[in-house]
Write an enzyme that holds these catalytic residues in place. Structure first.
Site, mmCIF file in Angstrom:
data_model
loop_
_atom_site.group_PDB
_atom_site.id
_atom_site.type_symbol
_atom_site.label_atom_id
_atom_site.label_comp_id
_atom_site.label_asym_id
_atom_site.label_seq_id
_atom_site.Cartn_x
_atom_site.Cartn_y
_atom_site.Cartn_z
ATOM 1 C CB SER A 133 -1.108 0.483 1.837
ATOM 2 O OG SER A 133 -0.975 1.128 1.048
ATOM 3 C CE1 TYR A 156 -6.438 4.012 -2.352
ATOM 4 C CE2 TYR A 156 -4.553 4.063 -0.544
ATOM 5 C CZ TYR A 156 -5.780 3.483 -0.773
ATOM 6 O OH TYR A 156 -6.803 2.695 -0.558
ATOM 7 C CB THR A 182 -6.712 1.656 -5.319
ATOM 8 O OG1 THR A 182 -5.614 0.171 -4.865
ATOM 9 C CG2 THR A 182 -7.892 1.442 -4.252
ATOM 10 C CE LYS A 256 -7.336 -4.204 -4.010
ATOM 11 N NZ LYS A 256 -7.864 -2.910 -2.611
ATOM 12 C CG HIS A 280 -11.153 -0.639 -0.618
ATOM 13 N ND1 HIS A 280 -9.918 -0.134 -1.186
ATOM 14 C CD2 HIS A 280 -10.520 -0.410 0.663
ATOM 15 C CE1 HIS A 280 -9.072 0.786 -0.953
ATOM 16 N NE2 HIS A 280 -9.390 0.389 0.411
HETATM 17 C C1 FMN Z 1 -6.870 -2.489 7.572
HETATM 18 C C2 FMN Z 1 -7.029 -2.507 6.014
HETATM 19 C C3 FMN Z 1 -6.232 -1.277 5.054
HETATM 20 C C4 FMN Z 1 -6.105 -1.546 3.806
HETATM 21 N N1 FMN Z 1 -5.818 -0.454 2.948
HETATM 22 C C5 FMN Z 1 -5.679 -0.088 1.690
HETATM 23 C C6 FMN Z 1 -5.121 0.775 1.340
HETATM 24 O O1 FMN Z 1 -3.990 0.653 1.290
HETATM 25 N N2 FMN Z 1 -4.975 0.411 -0.214
HETATM 26 C C7 FMN Z 1 -6.177 -0.649 -1.336
HETATM 27 O O2 FMN Z 1 -5.850 -0.484 -2.093
HETATM 28 N N3 FMN Z 1 -6.959 -1.016 -0.218
HETATM 29 C C8 FMN Z 1 -6.614 -1.280 1.194
HETATM 30 N N4 FMN Z 1 -7.203 -2.026 1.588
HETATM 31 C C9 FMN Z 1 -8.176 -3.763 0.768
HETATM 32 C C10 FMN Z 1 -7.733 -4.462 0.705
HETATM 33 O O3 FMN Z 1 -6.367 -3.850 -0.719
HETATM 34 C C11 FMN Z 1 -8.200 -5.456 0.169
HETATM 35 O O4 FMN Z 1 -9.379 -5.019 -1.233
HETATM 36 C C12 FMN Z 1 -9.079 -5.905 1.212
HETATM 37 O O5 FMN Z 1 -8.872 -6.025 2.478
HETATM 38 C C13 FMN Z 1 -9.557 -7.277 0.840
HETATM 39 O O6 FMN Z 1 -10.821 -7.966 1.203
HETATM 40 P P1 FMN Z 1 -10.965 -8.390 2.615
HETATM 41 O O7 FMN Z 1 -10.429 -7.769 3.213
HETATM 42 O O8 FMN Z 1 -12.081 -9.191 3.428
HETATM 43 O O9 FMN Z 1 -9.387 -9.538 2.623
HETATM 44 C C14 FMN Z 1 -7.487 -1.999 3.190
HETATM 45 C C15 FMN Z 1 -7.707 -3.285 3.463
HETATM 46 C C16 FMN Z 1 -7.634 -3.189 5.379
HETATM 47 C C17 FMN Z 1 -8.676 -4.428 5.720
#
Ligand code: FMN
Length: 383
Positions: A133, A156, A182, A256, A280
């Site tokens: 990230s 981002y 994303t 994404k 997400h």
């Molecule tokens: C705590 C947290 C922070 C996240 N931060 C980002 C991020 O910075 N960039 C991004 O593209 N997705 C982010 N996501 C989304 C994840 O990349 C992913 O799409 C998502 O967690 C998938 O679902 P799951 O948690 O059920 O496996 C984040 C998810 C979580 C849980």
């Protein structure tokens, strides 16, 4: 500190609660992803645990991501003569040992002091990709120095295109093998607002300086840093952004946050290399459908012209099998490894990847799949 590693015998780890006396309901050595959730809940500050775990608004999408997997049945053929399975595959032409990637997850230094460095090492040990990230808490170079394993950089986009360009160039120079952009919006997490969840000043300053905003200094007040952060990011992207991105990097590009087949087709027409079907993890606009539900029509629309990945709700090896059967090249996991990182650092992430690998292996053998490409839609019955 002795950390829990994949090869350690049960009971060897200091950090993992041990089985107690009969009637003692402390969590045991983790045997599934959900155990890491319980361990993280016990260990992390409530606001941090909530930040990882909760979803937007009424969490309809968050629940649906998991529930949609549970509505799909697996119908294994019998007597296939398969006793073992090869879990390796390729992503963007690179061989990996496991079709389970670490999704980009922000703020990892809040879950464990080693944060992204620990996650990078665990992914490398499992032979899989770490999606890093842009808000991870360490710079692209620091993460790159932590492990030789394959890494994709999730962008981002800073409004200032000079900063954006430098960031992409730095990722390329540091050896990252792809850029994930994303694009989904609309975060509205009640728990975070109730907890007034915010990055501490020094963490936010490090993050912004890591991105390349060198004008940010410790001399600024917290409010000034917050104000800068609020206006620094480009929330008005349109498709022509990818033409610009293509013009500044040779790295493969992924988008994404895709849920509509029309958007997937558009991404393909722009020459993008990969599509991540994602809502997400239910952290953006609530009410969106489960990723796994949208996967088949996106795979059909893409027609092999780009690689299709999915994330959201993957908690078991059987979920991975289902996603691959429906045409995903690989899945990404978010919360499962964020919980494990919070519970036990690098060893936790290694262990969660191990557990999912073992579960997938079991599911493949049980369905007669000796290799990943044997996993076909005919194994499934969908509502
Ligand atoms: C705590 C947290 C922070 C996240 N931060 C980002 C991020 O910075 N960039 C991004 O593209 N997705 C982010 N996501 C989304 C994840 O990349 C992913 O799409 C998502 O967690 C998938 O679902 P799951 O948690 O059920 O496996 C984040 C998810 C979580 C849980």
């Amino acid at each position: 500190m002795l950390e829990l590693g994949a090869s350690q015998p049960t009971g060897a780890a200091e950090d993992v609660p041990q089985p107690g006396a009969p009637g003692d309901h402390k969590p045991l050595e983790p045997v599934k992803v959900a155990d890491f959730q319980a361990l993280a809940a016990a260990k992390l500050p409530k606001a941090t645990y909530d930040y990882i775990t909760t979803g937007s608004a009424d969490e309809i999408t968050l629940r649906e991501n998991v529930a949609a997997f549970q509505r799909i049945r697996i119908l294994p053929p019998l007597l296939t003569g398969v006793a073992n399975a090869d879990l390796s595959t390729t992503v963007l032409k690179q061989v990996i040992r496991l079709p389970i990637l670490l999704a980009p997850v922000a703020g990892q230094q809040m879950y464990h002091p080693q944060g992204a460095l620990a996650a990078a090492r665990a992914a490398a040990a499992a032979g899989t990709v770490y999606g890093v990230s842009s808000s991870v808490g360490h710079s692209v170079e620091e993460v790159a120095a932590a492990s030789q394993g394959p890494k994709w950089f999730q962008l981002y986009v800073p409004k200032d295109r000079t900063v954006a360009r430098r960031l992409v160039e730095r990722a390329e120079r540091a050896g990252y093998q792809a850029i994930i952009v994303t694009v989904d919006m609309g975060e509205w997490k009640d728990a975070d607002r109730r907890n007034r969840f915010a990055l501490p000043k020094e963490v936010l300053i490090k993050h912004l300086r890591d991105i390349g905003f060198t004008q940010i200094t410790n001399a600024m007040s917290y409010q000034e840093v917050l104000d800068f952060n609020a206006q620094a990011w480009d929330l008005t992207l349109s498709w022509d952004f990818f033409d610009w991105l293509r013009s500044i990097t040779k790295l493969p590009l992924l988008i994404k946050g895709v849920l509509r087949k029309e958007d997937a087709t558009k991404a393909v027409s722009l020459g993008l290399d990969g599509i991540v079907v994602s809502n997400h993890g239910g952290r953006r606009l609530d009410g969106m459908p489960a990723s796994i539900e949208m996967l088949p029509e996106i795979v059909a629309a893409v027609g092999g012209r780009a690689e299709v990945y999915m994330d959201g709700g993957v908690r078991r090896g059987t979920d991975v099998l289902i996603a691959l059967a429906l045409g995903a090249r690989a899945v990404l996991i978010g919360r499962p490894y964020a919980w494990a990182l919070g519970a036990n650092g690098e060893a936790g992430v290694r262990k969660v990847l191990d557990l999912l690998r073992e579960e997938l292996l079991n599911a493949m053998v049980a369905t007669g799949c000796a290799k990943v490409s044997d996993i076909r839609p005919t194994l499934l019955r969908r509502p």
